[in-house]
Design a protein around this motif. Structure first.
Motif, short mmCIF file in Angstrom:
data_model
loop_
_atom_site.label_atom_id
_atom_site.label_comp_id
_atom_site.label_asym_id
_atom_site.label_seq_id
_atom_site.Cartn_x
_atom_site.Cartn_y
_atom_site.Cartn_z
N LEU A 102 -7.70 -1.47 -4.46
CA LEU A 102 -6.31 -1.92 -4.39
C LEU A 102 -5.53 -1.43 -5.62
O LEU A 102 -4.32 -1.21 -5.55
CB LEU A 102 -6.24 -3.45 -4.31
CG LEU A 102 -6.55 -4.09 -2.96
CD1 LEU A 102 -6.65 -5.59 -3.09
CD2 LEU A 102 -5.48 -3.72 -1.94
N ASN A 105 -3.13 1.86 -5.82
CA ASN A 105 -1.68 1.83 -5.62
C ASN A 105 -0.95 1.78 -6.95
O ASN A 105 -0.02 2.53 -7.20
CB ASN A 105 -1.28 0.63 -4.77
CG ASN A 105 -1.46 0.87 -3.28
OD1 ASN A 105 -1.42 2.00 -2.81
ND2 ASN A 105 -1.68 -0.20 -2.53
N THR A 130 -3.09 5.98 0.42
CA THR A 130 -3.75 4.70 0.12
C THR A 130 -3.67 3.70 1.27
O THR A 130 -4.65 2.98 1.52
CB THR A 130 -3.14 4.07 -1.14
OG1 THR A 130 -1.74 3.84 -0.94
CG2 THR A 130 -3.33 4.97 -2.35
N LEU A 134 -7.14 2.26 2.52
CA LEU A 134 -7.48 0.87 2.22
C LEU A 134 -7.65 0.04 3.49
O LEU A 134 -8.52 -0.84 3.56
CB LEU A 134 -6.40 0.25 1.33
CG LEU A 134 -6.26 0.84 -0.09
CD1 LEU A 134 -5.08 0.22 -0.82
CD2 LEU A 134 -7.54 0.63 -0.88
N TYR A 139 -9.61 -3.66 3.19
CA TYR A 139 -8.85 -4.39 2.17
C TYR A 139 -7.70 -5.15 2.82
O TYR A 139 -7.21 -4.78 3.88
CB TYR A 139 -8.29 -3.42 1.13
CG TYR A 139 -9.33 -2.92 0.14
CD1 TYR A 139 -9.53 -3.57 -1.08
CD2 TYR A 139 -10.12 -1.81 0.44
CE1 TYR A 139 -10.48 -3.11 -1.98
CE2 TYR A 139 -11.08 -1.35 -0.45
CZ TYR A 139 -11.25 -2.00 -1.67
OH TYR A 139 -12.20 -1.56 -2.54
N SER A 144 -2.25 -4.97 -0.06
CA SER A 144 -2.21 -3.50 -0.20
C SER A 144 -0.78 -2.99 -0.09
O SER A 144 -0.31 -2.21 -0.95
CB SER A 144 -3.08 -2.86 0.89
OG SER A 144 -2.89 -1.46 0.91
#
Length: 436
Positions: A102, A105, A130, A134, A139, A144
């Protein structure tokens, strides 16, 4: 017209004209011309002379050359696979922190902002890698997307920031010192974002799945090797400015050459890529330049009408403390950011706000960074937050869900602005060190 009425008339005209949907630059000029003619009773010949003189001086400023060059540097990089390389390079280091990937980012946007200077471009470039990565790894989607929306605003603050260049030109403040002043606040905000992610994931481990074994030394070395071109470009551009080797405009030109070399070394450079980047940079630069010139015309009208002095006298009569002025401006800019983009806010309000700040005893360098920090909030506030639209396009979420994801990071920005106000040395430390 009585001096006390002039500010009310001027501000009312600004909101009336912009509320009619007039282009910002045209609206600023219209307000200036109407004010000079009807309030100050200037002849059209005198108004034309003032306007032409200001446009001629502002449009040929050497400092303006930094804007298209920095934009071009970022546009070239945006059209490469640098976002994928950043994700690969940062991943081994991010896996050491609670929340794991995470943090790519936050770290990715922090690094990319140092070569881009555009908030939406930063969020879009990092997010296109991302967000799907993710999501595929399991995630938490809201954390996110929210962290991307918040960290994407770093493009406005972390040098080379186009917003800081615009402020420096408009307020006649050293751009090199503004760039220096933006470094520590950018790092502080990145730490706050990462700390929030880590705390959330510590409290609820389900938000971030385990990435398995710790990264090996080989993975760290590979990460550094992948990140090296970006780090070198950042260091080269900013280093030449801070050491006095080059002006911001000269450093921007060298940055364009560096981005071309990096793109060519990765075998991604082409004539079409360069021409697309050039066209994009020209469009954005033309828009910014005409905004700056229009703002200068409005500044002249405001000066003739003695508006800053009138408002300053009103604050003195109200016996407000300096911190109250900052609190009022903070709320005002947050509200304004809900409807107008950041660059327009800077050029539209600076002619009035800057004299107030100087008269209240605040440092112009500090206010420049504080202003851009508050402007960052406009990128993630509805209904016209550009980063929200970028994020919605990347995720396909509803606008309401996108706003909800970004809201905690908006609150962190507000907290950051308060911290920078209480402890101004966070902003001023490096510029003062530079001046010694």
């Amino acid at each position: 017209m009585e001096a006390a009425i002039a500010p009310v008339v001027l501000i009312s005209l600004i909101f009336l004209v912009l509320g009619m949907g007039v282009w910002v630059f045209l609206g600023l000029v219209m307000v200036a011309l109407l004010s000079l003619h009807f309030v100050m009773d200037f002849s059209f010949a005198r108004i034309g002379s003032i306007t032409s003189t200001i446009f001629a001086s502002k449009m040929v400023s050497w400092e303006l050359a930094a804007i298209p060059l920095f934009i071009l540097m970022g546009d070239i990089i945006v059209r490469t696979d640098m976002s994928r390389r950043l994700f690969q390079g940062i991943s081994p280091f991010a896996r050491l922190l609670p929340g794991g990937l995470l943090h790519t980012n936050v770290l990715g946007c922090t690094m990319f902002a140092a070569v881009c200077g555009s908030s939406p471009a930063t969020a879009a470039t990092i997010g296109k890698i991302t967000i799907p990565e993710l999501k595929a790894r399991g995630y938490d989607h809201q954390l996110s997307s929210g962290s991307l929306a918040g960290a994407g605003t770093f493009g406005l603050l972390i040098p080379p920031s186009i917003s800081l260049v615009i402020y420096g030109i408009s307020a006649n403040v050293s751009i090199a010192k503004l760039f220096m002043a933006g470094i520590v606040p950018g790092i502080v905000l990145a730490i706050m974002y990462s700390a929030y992610i880590a705390i959330r994931c510590k409290m609820n481990p389900a938000l971030a799945p385990s990435e398995g074994a710790r990264p090996t030394l080989r993975e760290f070395a590979q990460g550094i090797w992948i990140l090296a071109p970006m780090i070198l470009l950042m260091g080269f551009v900013l280093g030449t400015i801070y050491t006095g080797i080059a002006t911001p405009s000269e450093a921007a030109a060298m940055g364009v050459m560096g981005s071309i070399l990096i793109t060519a070394a990765s075998r991604q450079f082409s004539l079409r890529l360069f021409l697309d980047a050039l066209r994009s940079a020209l469009r954005v630069s033309a828009m910014i330049t005409i905004l700056i010139a229009s703002s200068a015309v409005l500044s002249a009208a405001i000066a003739y009408m003695h508006v800053p002095q009138t408002i300053s006298d009103m604050f003195v009569q109200m016996n407000l403390q300096p911190w109250m002025l900052i609190a009022v401006l903070l709320v005002f800019y947050i509200i304004l950011g809900m409807f107008i983009d950041g660059i327009s806010i800077i050029v539209m309000t600076l002619p009035i706000a800057f004299p107030l700040i100087v008269n209240a005893g605040f440092d112009p360098i500090w206010f420049g960074v504080f202003l851009v920090l508050v402007i960052e909030m406009s990128a993630i506030t509805p209904p016209v937050g550009l980063n929200l639209f970028v994020l919605q396009g990347l995720t396909g979420d509803s606008f309401t869900r996108t706003i909800r994801a970004a809201f905690p990071f908006f609150l962190l920005l507000v907290l950051g602005a308060i911290i920078m106000s209480v402890f101004p040395q966070i902003i001023l430390f490096l510029p003062e060190l530079m001046s010694r």
